[in-house]
Write a protein that holds these residues in place. Structure first.
Motif, PDB file in Angstrom:
ATOM      1  N   GLY A   6      27.003  44.540  40.942  1.00  0.00           N
ATOM      2  CA  GLY A   6      27.115  44.783  42.366  1.00  0.00           C
ATOM      3  C   GLY A   6      27.171  46.266  42.657  1.00  0.00           C
ATOM      4  N   ARG A   7      27.225  46.557  43.954  1.00  0.00           N
ATOM      5  CA  ARG A   7      27.264  47.958  44.370  1.00  0.00           C
ATOM      6  C   ARG A   7      27.805  48.063  45.786  1.00  0.00           C
ATOM      7  NH1 ARG A   7      23.368  49.532  47.978  1.00  0.00           N
ATOM      8  NH2 ARG A   7      21.637  48.113  48.311  1.00  0.00           N
ATOM      9  N   CYS A   8      28.139  49.296  46.140  1.00  0.00           N
ATOM     10  CA  CYS A   8      28.553  49.588  47.510  1.00  0.00           C
ATOM     11  C   CYS A   8      27.301  49.737  48.380  1.00  0.00           C
ATOM     12  CB  CYS A   8      29.383  50.876  47.542  1.00  0.00           C
ATOM     13  SG  CYS A   8      28.456  52.359  47.087  1.00  0.00           S
ATOM     14  N   VAL A  13      28.568  53.733  44.014  1.00  0.00           N
ATOM     15  CA  VAL A  13      29.449  53.003  43.112  1.00  0.00           C
ATOM     16  C   VAL A  13      28.766  51.688  42.743  1.00  0.00           C
ATOM     17  CG1 VAL A  13      31.689  51.867  42.829  1.00  0.00           C
ATOM     18  CG2 VAL A  13      31.531  53.981  44.160  1.00  0.00           C
ATOM     19  N   THR A  14      28.707  51.422  41.439  1.00  0.00           N
ATOM     20  CA  THR A  14      28.194  50.146  40.961  1.00  0.00           C
ATOM     21  C   THR A  14      29.225  49.538  40.024  1.00  0.00           C
ATOM     22  OG1 THR A  14      27.055  51.102  39.053  1.00  0.00           O
ATOM     23  CG2 THR A  14      25.793  50.935  41.114  1.00  0.00           C
ATOM     24  N   TRP A  15      29.105  48.238  39.828  1.00  0.00           N
ATOM     25  CA  TRP A  15      29.987  47.550  38.897  1.00  0.00           C
ATOM     26  C   TRP A  15      29.191  46.473  38.168  1.00  0.00           C
ATOM     27  CZ3 TRP A  15      30.654  42.338  39.370  1.00  0.00           C
ATOM     28  CH2 TRP A  15      30.365  41.769  40.615  1.00  0.00           C
ATOM     29  N   SER A  16      29.675  46.097  36.996  1.00  0.00           N
ATOM     30  CA  SER A  16      29.068  44.999  36.246  1.00  0.00           C
ATOM     31  C   SER A  16      30.157  44.306  35.437  1.00  0.00           C
ATOM     32  CB  SER A  16      27.947  45.501  35.331  1.00  0.00           C
ATOM     33  OG  SER A  16      28.461  46.402  34.371  1.00  0.00           O
ATOM     34  N   SER A  17      29.907  43.039  35.120  1.00  0.00           N
ATOM     35  CA  SER A  17      30.860  42.269  34.339  1.00  0.00           C
ATOM     36  C   SER A  17      30.146  41.138  33.616  1.00  0.00           C
ATOM     37  CB  SER A  17      31.952  41.671  35.231  1.00  0.00           C
ATOM     38  OG  SER A  17      32.812  40.851  34.467  1.00  0.00           O
ATOM     39  N   ALA A  18      30.468  40.966  32.343  1.00  0.00           N
ATOM     40  CA  ALA A  18      29.985  39.823  31.574  1.00  0.00           C
ATOM     41  C   ALA A  18      31.147  38.870  31.306  1.00  0.00           C
ATOM     42  CB  ALA A  18      29.363  40.289  30.261  1.00  0.00           C
ATOM     43  N   GLY A  19      32.277  39.150  31.881  1.00  0.00           N
ATOM     44  CA  GLY A  19      33.461  38.329  31.663  1.00  0.00           C
ATOM     45  C   GLY A  19      33.398  37.028  32.448  1.00  0.00           C
ATOM     46  N   PRO A  20      34.283  36.112  32.139  1.00  0.00           N
ATOM     47  CA  PRO A  20      34.299  34.846  32.870  1.00  0.00           C
ATOM     48  C   PRO A  20      34.792  35.044  34.305  1.00  0.00           C
ATOM     49  CG  PRO A  20      36.217  35.000  31.448  1.00  0.00           C
ATOM     50  CD  PRO A  20      35.351  36.191  31.139  1.00  0.00           C
ATOM     51  N   VAL A  21      34.290  34.243  35.205  1.00  0.00           N
ATOM     52  CA  VAL A  21      34.772  34.241  36.587  1.00  0.00           C
ATOM     53  C   VAL A  21      36.056  33.421  36.599  1.00  0.00           C
ATOM     54  CG1 VAL A  21      34.292  33.481  38.942  1.00  0.00           C
ATOM     55  CG2 VAL A  21      32.469  34.534  37.568  1.00  0.00           C
ATOM     56  N   THR A  22      37.129  34.017  37.094  1.00  0.00           N
ATOM     57  CA  THR A  22      38.420  33.334  37.123  1.00  0.00           C
ATOM     58  C   THR A  22      38.657  32.594  38.423  1.00  0.00           C
ATOM     59  OG1 THR A  22      39.494  35.357  37.883  1.00  0.00           O
ATOM     60  CG2 THR A  22      39.468  34.950  35.504  1.00  0.00           C
ATOM     61  N   ARG A  23      37.987  33.022  39.484  1.00  0.00           N
ATOM     62  CA  ARG A  23      38.104  32.327  40.769  1.00  0.00           C
ATOM     63  C   ARG A  23      37.038  32.830  41.729  1.00  0.00           C
ATOM     64  NH1 ARG A  23      43.887  32.903  42.121  1.00  0.00           N
ATOM     65  NH2 ARG A  23      44.262  33.859  40.136  1.00  0.00           N
ATOM     66  N   ASN A  24      36.643  31.962  42.626  1.00  0.00           N
ATOM     67  CA  ASN A  24      35.767  32.279  43.762  1.00  0.00           C
ATOM     68  C   ASN A  24      36.491  31.753  44.989  1.00  0.00           C
ATOM     69  OD1 ASN A  24      33.381  33.323  42.445  1.00  0.00           O
ATOM     70  ND2 ASN A  24      32.995  31.258  41.717  1.00  0.00           N
ATOM     71  N   LEU A  25      36.943  32.653  45.824  1.00  0.00           N
ATOM     72  CA  LEU A  25      37.710  32.169  46.968  1.00  0.00           C
ATOM     73  C   LEU A  25      37.470  32.999  48.213  1.00  0.00           C
ATOM     74  CD1 LEU A  25      40.361  34.179  47.496  1.00  0.00           C
ATOM     75  CD2 LEU A  25      41.141  33.056  45.430  1.00  0.00           C
ATOM     76  N   SER A  48      40.188  42.080  34.630  1.00  0.00           N
ATOM     77  CA  SER A  48      40.092  43.514  34.910  1.00  0.00           C
ATOM     78  C   SER A  48      39.377  44.273  33.802  1.00  0.00           C
ATOM     79  CB  SER A  48      41.489  44.120  35.093  1.00  0.00           C
ATOM     80  OG  SER A  48      42.145  43.515  36.170  1.00  0.00           O
ATOM     81  N   ASP A  49      39.661  43.919  32.568  1.00  0.00           N
ATOM     82  CA  ASP A  49      39.070  44.657  31.456  1.00  0.00           C
ATOM     83  C   ASP A  49      37.613  44.289  31.190  1.00  0.00           C
ATOM     84  OD1 ASP A  49      39.469  42.143  30.366  1.00  0.00           O
ATOM     85  OD2 ASP A  49      40.726  42.839  28.714  1.00  0.00           O
ATOM     86  N   ALA A  50      37.067  43.322  31.921  1.00  0.00           N
ATOM     87  CA  ALA A  50      35.667  42.927  31.749  1.00  0.00           C
ATOM     88  C   ALA A  50      34.742  43.603  32.756  1.00  0.00           C
ATOM     89  CB  ALA A  50      35.537  41.401  31.883  1.00  0.00           C
ATOM     90  N   VAL A  51      35.306  44.412  33.649  1.00  0.00           N
ATOM     91  CA  VAL A  51      34.505  45.053  34.695  1.00  0.00           C
ATOM     92  C   VAL A  51      34.293  46.521  34.334  1.00  0.00           C
ATOM     93  CG1 VAL A  51      34.347  45.622  37.150  1.00  0.00           C
ATOM     94  CG2 VAL A  51      35.427  43.486  36.432  1.00  0.00           C
ATOM     95  N   THR A  52      33.032  46.949  34.424  1.00  0.00           N
ATOM     96  CA  THR A  52      32.665  48.339  34.188  1.00  0.00           C
ATOM     97  C   THR A  52      32.231  48.948  35.506  1.00  0.00           C
ATOM     98  OG1 THR A  52      31.915  47.805  31.961  1.00  0.00           O
ATOM     99  CG2 THR A  52      31.125  49.872  32.905  1.00  0.00           C
ATOM    100  N   TRP A  53      32.761  50.118  35.804  1.00  0.00           N
ATOM    101  CA  TRP A  53      32.467  50.814  37.060  1.00  0.00           C
ATOM    102  C   TRP A  53      31.687  52.095  36.785  1.00  0.00           C
ATOM    103  CZ3 TRP A  53      33.789  48.617  41.638  1.00  0.00           C
ATOM    104  CH2 TRP A  53      34.723  47.587  41.594  1.00  0.00           C
ATOM    105  N   THR A  54      30.782  52.452  37.671  1.00  0.00           N
ATOM    106  CA  THR A  54      30.156  53.770  37.663  1.00  0.00           C
ATOM    107  C   THR A  54      30.350  54.359  39.050  1.00  0.00           C
ATOM    108  OG1 THR A  54      27.968  52.959  38.316  1.00  0.00           O
ATOM    109  CG2 THR A  54      28.413  53.105  35.955  1.00  0.00           C
ATOM    110  N   GLY A  55      30.563  55.660  39.102  1.00  0.00           N
ATOM    111  CA  GLY A  55      30.817  56.320  40.377  1.00  0.00           C
ATOM    112  C   GLY A  55      32.300  56.420  40.639  1.00  0.00           C
ATOM    113  N   ASP A  56      32.648  57.145  41.673  1.00  0.00           N
ATOM    114  CA  ASP A  56      34.043  57.344  42.051  1.00  0.00           C
ATOM    115  C   ASP A  56      34.508  56.244  42.979  1.00  0.00           C
ATOM    116  OD1 ASP A  56      34.322  59.740  40.630  1.00  0.00           O
ATOM    117  OD2 ASP A  56      33.463  60.890  42.283  1.00  0.00           O
ATOM    118  N   VAL A  57      35.674  55.715  42.697  1.00  0.00           N
ATOM    119  CA  VAL A  57      36.298  54.704  43.546  1.00  0.00           C
ATOM    120  C   VAL A  57      37.623  55.274  44.037  1.00  0.00           C
ATOM    121  CG1 VAL A  57      37.259  52.381  43.665  1.00  0.00           C
ATOM    122  CG2 VAL A  57      35.237  52.820  42.263  1.00  0.00           C
TER     123      VAL A  57
END
Length: 137
Positions: A6-8, A13-25, A48-57
């Protein structure tokens, strides 16, 4: 596991994750309404540890132990995290690069749901803006 990205709005800012989805709400709480200027917020919960961020947040502590991240360039809201769920981050589903597979499986804090949402099914529907801003045609 599914790779999510995803991205802003501006792409700084972009993000990516290969981790499991814990919830959709979908959250209807007043804090989410005010933080996003929207009647509700849809989240994808990820480790939290499965998400990689690029850019400043930039982070804002909206209440004790609750942090909201956003892009300092365009202001897009990116996530919510709380000490209540220290191993999770709740990323705004609207930032997903591909939203076609997103399906919320729960709605929370319904007591604070905006009452006017009940009238949406009766509202006129248009594929685009049917009037110019201010009511002019």
């Amino acid at each position: 596991m599914t790779m999510l990205r995803g991205r802003c709005l501006c792409g700084a800012v972009t993000w990516s994750s290969a981790g499991p989805v814990t919830r959709n709400l979908v959250c209807h709480c007043e804090n989410c309404q005010r933080a996003t200027s929207s009647p509700f917020t849809a989240f994808v919960g990820l480790p939290s540890d499965a998400v990689t961020w690029t850019g400043d947040v930039t982070h804002f502590e909206s209440s004790p132990g609750t942090h909201r991240g956003f892009c300092p360039a365009c202001g897009s809201r990116l996530y919510f995290r709380s000490d209540r769920w220290p191993e999770e981050i709740h990323i705004h589903a609207a930032t997903l690069a591909d939203q076609s597979g997103y399906r919320p499986d729960a709605q929370v804090v319904l007591a604070e749901r905006a009452a006017w949402l009940d009238h949406l099914d009766a509202a006129d529907r248009h594929e685009g803006f049917h009037k110019a801003p201010g009511g002019a045609r």
